[in-house]
Design a protein around this motif. Structure first.
Motif, PDB file in Angstrom:
ATOM      1  N   LEU A  66     -30.172  38.852 -75.189  1.00  0.00           N
ATOM      2  CA  LEU A  66     -30.080  40.067 -75.987  1.00  0.00           C
ATOM      3  C   LEU A  66     -29.038  41.067 -75.481  1.00  0.00           C
ATOM      4  N   LEU A  67     -28.791  41.096 -74.173  1.00  0.00           N
ATOM      5  CA  LEU A  67     -28.023  42.191 -73.586  1.00  0.00           C
ATOM      6  C   LEU A  67     -26.606  42.297 -74.154  1.00  0.00           C
ATOM      7  N   ASN A  68     -25.836  41.215 -74.158  1.00  0.00           N
ATOM      8  CA  ASN A  68     -24.460  41.290 -74.643  1.00  0.00           C
ATOM      9  C   ASN A  68     -24.369  41.643 -76.124  1.00  0.00           C
ATOM     10  N   PRO A  69     -25.167  41.031 -77.008  1.00  0.00           N
ATOM     11  CA  PRO A  69     -25.130  41.476 -78.409  1.00  0.00           C
ATOM     12  C   PRO A  69     -25.512  42.940 -78.585  1.00  0.00           C
ATOM     13  N   LEU A  70     -26.470  43.426 -77.780  1.00  0.00           N
ATOM     14  CA  LEU A  70     -26.855  44.833 -77.854  1.00  0.00           C
ATOM     15  C   LEU A  70     -25.700  45.729 -77.440  1.00  0.00           C
ATOM     16  N   HIS A  71     -24.995  45.350 -76.386  1.00  0.00           N
ATOM     17  CA  HIS A  71     -23.827  46.126 -75.962  1.00  0.00           C
ATOM     18  C   HIS A  71     -22.766  46.157 -77.057  1.00  0.00           C
ATOM     19  N   GLU A  72     -22.491  45.001 -77.666  1.00  0.00           N
ATOM     20  CA  GLU A  72     -21.481  44.961 -78.718  1.00  0.00           C
ATOM     21  C   GLU A  72     -21.895  45.799 -79.923  1.00  0.00           C
ATOM     22  N   ALA A  73     -23.165  45.808 -80.251  1.00  0.00           N
ATOM     23  CA  ALA A  73     -23.646  46.627 -81.364  1.00  0.00           C
ATOM     24  C   ALA A  73     -23.409  48.108 -81.083  1.00  0.00           C
ATOM     25  N   ARG A  74     -23.546  48.512 -79.827  1.00  0.00           N
ATOM     26  CA  ARG A  74     -23.337  49.916 -79.462  1.00  0.00           C
ATOM     27  C   ARG A  74     -21.859  50.286 -79.427  1.00  0.00           C
ATOM     28  N   VAL A  75     -20.985  49.318 -79.242  1.00  0.00           N
ATOM     29  CA  VAL A  75     -19.547  49.596 -79.214  1.00  0.00           C
ATOM     30  C   VAL A  75     -19.052  50.070 -80.580  1.00  0.00           C
ATOM     31  N   PHE A  76     -19.584  49.503 -81.646  1.00  0.00           N
ATOM     32  CA  PHE A  76     -19.117  49.804 -82.998  1.00  0.00           C
ATOM     33  C   PHE A  76     -20.064  50.789 -83.674  1.00  0.00           C
ATOM     34  N   LYS A  77     -19.516  51.914 -84.116  1.00  0.00           N
ATOM     35  CA  LYS A  77     -20.313  52.986 -84.710  1.00  0.00           C
ATOM     36  C   LYS A  77     -20.203  52.944 -86.228  1.00  0.00           C
ATOM     37  N   ASP A  78     -21.314  53.203 -86.931  1.00  0.00           N
ATOM     38  CA  ASP A  78     -21.232  53.348 -88.384  1.00  0.00           C
ATOM     39  C   ASP A  78     -20.874  54.797 -88.724  1.00  0.00           C
ATOM     40  N   GLU A  79     -20.701  55.084 -90.008  1.00  0.00           N
ATOM     41  CA  GLU A  79     -20.233  56.411 -90.406  1.00  0.00           C
ATOM     42  C   GLU A  79     -21.235  57.506 -90.050  1.00  0.00           C
ATOM     43  N   PHE A  80     -22.519  57.195 -90.119  1.00  0.00           N
ATOM     44  CA  PHE A  80     -23.524  58.182 -89.744  1.00  0.00           C
ATOM     45  C   PHE A  80     -23.390  58.551 -88.271  1.00  0.00           C
ATOM     46  N   GLU A  81     -23.230  57.538 -87.416  1.00  0.00           N
ATOM     47  CA  GLU A  81     -23.077  57.798 -85.983  1.00  0.00           C
ATOM     48  C   GLU A  81     -21.819  58.617 -85.705  1.00  0.00           C
ATOM     49  N   ILE A  82     -20.734  58.302 -86.382  1.00  0.00           N
ATOM     50  CA  ILE A  82     -19.486  59.033 -86.173  1.00  0.00           C
ATOM     51  C   ILE A  82     -19.647  60.487 -86.600  1.00  0.00           C
ATOM     52  N   ASP A  83     -20.358  60.733 -87.691  1.00  0.00           N
ATOM     53  CA  ASP A  83     -20.604  62.117 -88.124  1.00  0.00           C
ATOM     54  C   ASP A  83     -21.415  62.886 -87.078  1.00  0.00           C
ATOM     55  N   VAL A  84     -22.422  62.217 -86.506  1.00  0.00           N
ATOM     56  CA  VAL A  84     -23.230  62.858 -85.465  1.00  0.00           C
ATOM     57  C   VAL A  84     -22.371  63.172 -84.249  1.00  0.00           C
ATOM     58  N   MET A  85     -21.486  62.252 -83.884  1.00  0.00           N
ATOM     59  CA  MET A  85     -20.627  62.478 -82.724  1.00  0.00           C
ATOM     60  C   MET A  85     -19.621  63.600 -82.987  1.00  0.00           C
ATOM     61  N   ARG A  86     -19.158  63.707 -84.222  1.00  0.00           N
ATOM     62  CA  ARG A  86     -18.289  64.839 -84.557  1.00  0.00           C
ATOM     63  C   ARG A  86     -19.036  66.160 -84.359  1.00  0.00           C
ATOM     64  N   ARG A  87     -20.315  66.190 -84.732  1.00  0.00           N
ATOM     65  CA  ARG A  87     -21.102  67.413 -84.559  1.00  0.00           C
ATOM     66  C   ARG A  87     -21.251  67.736 -83.064  1.00  0.00           C
ATOM     67  N   ALA A  88     -21.526  66.731 -82.257  1.00  0.00           N
ATOM     68  CA  ALA A  88     -21.635  66.950 -80.809  1.00  0.00           C
ATOM     69  C   ALA A  88     -20.335  67.497 -80.245  1.00  0.00           C
ATOM     70  N   ASN A  89     -19.217  66.958 -80.710  1.00  0.00           N
ATOM     71  CA  ASN A  89     -17.924  67.410 -80.210  1.00  0.00           C
ATOM     72  C   ASN A  89     -17.574  68.810 -80.704  1.00  0.00           C
ATOM     73  N   ARG A  90     -17.976  69.153 -81.916  1.00  0.00           N
ATOM     74  CA  ARG A  90     -17.713  70.505 -82.403  1.00  0.00           C
ATOM     75  C   ARG A  90     -18.492  71.533 -81.594  1.00  0.00           C
ATOM     76  N   ILE A  91     -19.755  71.228 -81.305  1.00  0.00           N
ATOM     77  CA  ILE A  91     -20.562  72.137 -80.481  1.00  0.00           C
ATOM     78  C   ILE A  91     -19.905  72.335 -79.120  1.00  0.00           C
TER      79      ILE A  91
END
Length: 303
Positions: A66-91
């Motif tokens: 499970l570990l390597n596929p889980l890591h790869e899944a975390r490498v690629f962000k969907d649009e919702f995740e990117i929007d959340v990260m934009r909010r974190a960066n704006r703050i």
């Protein structure tokens, strides 16, 4: 009891809807739910306690796949995740700008850090993404400086603030420097401009199918050009680069993957080795850049 101590928890349906799951179950029901599914294999991580699975499921556990596929899944962000990260960066960005305006001679590094924390908490960030660094003068040359308690008593010095907020469990990571006093000293401005040029050129060069290692090498070249122009370095630029001289001024990598963790997983896919050379040995990622990956670009020159 939980309702008394921490409040009434959300319902299973509320959890399911909030996180986009097809199903949601309580952990104490895990054996019953999985037994009904009759899986041939139950995938878990090595450090996880599997006692709740019960004896009938123990023989189906795979701890390793499970570990390597889980890591790869975390490498690629969907649009919702990117929007959340934009909010974190704006703050975080807004907090950095406020600190630049408020920093004064006679303050303490601790005051600067405390102000950052207060600002991001007031904007619905739950906590810092990592222990903030607020470092004056030579303290800034300690890459993971932790004291954060020195007086800002020299107007000609710079202060470095490496601080980021989280939002909805996603991290931000921002490092900025500015003068303790009202203006840059001439040399500090010159070094600042080199680092800014490193950042701008790397950001412009980033794109799909580029190698992250090449972004680091580009930053080194821009740094070498700037340091040669100032007379800090001497000699042919190719010799400077071939001998990794810039690695003594920027001993860390140009940046890293970021997401749920500040230094997020997946930087070294299976089979990828580190390069044991100054500067390069501390690269946190060596891989092809692809759409929906999120990297930080964090050049620096330390004296």
């Amino acid at each position: 009891d939980e309702a008394v101590w921490i409040g009434v928890p959300p319902s299973l349906d509320a959890y399911r809807i909030a996180h986009g799951f097809d199903q949601a179950h309580y952990t104490f029901d895990v054996e019953k739910v999985l037994s009904a599914l009759k899986p041939s294999t139950v995938y878990t991580l090595e450090y996880m306690n599997t006692e709740q699975l019960g004896a009938s499921l123990t023989s189906t556990i795979n701890h390793r796949a499970l570990l390597n596929p889980l890591h790869e899944a975390r490498v690629f962000k969907d649009e919702f995740e990117i929007d959340v990260m934009r909010r974190a960066n704006r703050i975080s960005s807004d907090a950095h700008v406020t600190l630049m305006k408020e920093t004064r001679l006679g303050m303490n590094e601790a005051e600067v850090r405390g102000r950052f924390v207060g600002l991001v908490l007031s904007k619905s960030s739950m906590y810092e993404a990592y222990g903030s660094i607020t470092a004056r003068g030579r303290n800034a040359a300690v890459l993971h400086y932790t004291k954060n308690n020195q007086l800002l008593d020299d107007a000609d010095e710079m202060i470095l603030v490496d601080a980021g907020a989280t939002f909805e469990n996603y991290a931000s990571d921002i490092t900025r420097t500015w003068p303790v006093g009202p203006t840059f000293s001439p040399l500090c401005r010159d070094i600042y401009e080199i680092v800014l040029d490193m950042q701008k050129q790397v950001i412009q060069a980033c794109g799909p199918n580029k190698q992250w290692e090449d972004m680091h090498n580009l930053a080194n070249r821009v740094a070498a050009q700037g340091l040669l122009k100032l007379g800090i370095l001497h000699g042919p630029i190719e010799a400077i680069l071939d001998n990794f001289v810039v690695g003594y001024f920027m001993p860390h990598g140009i940046g890293h993957l970021i997401g749920i963790d500040t230094h997020d997983v997946g930087g070294y896919p299976t089979g990828t080795e580190r390069v044991n050379k100054p500067g390069l040995r501390y690269l946190r990622a060596r891989r092809e850049m692809l759409p929906n990956m999120v990297f930080t670009v964090e050049p620096g020159l330390y004296f």
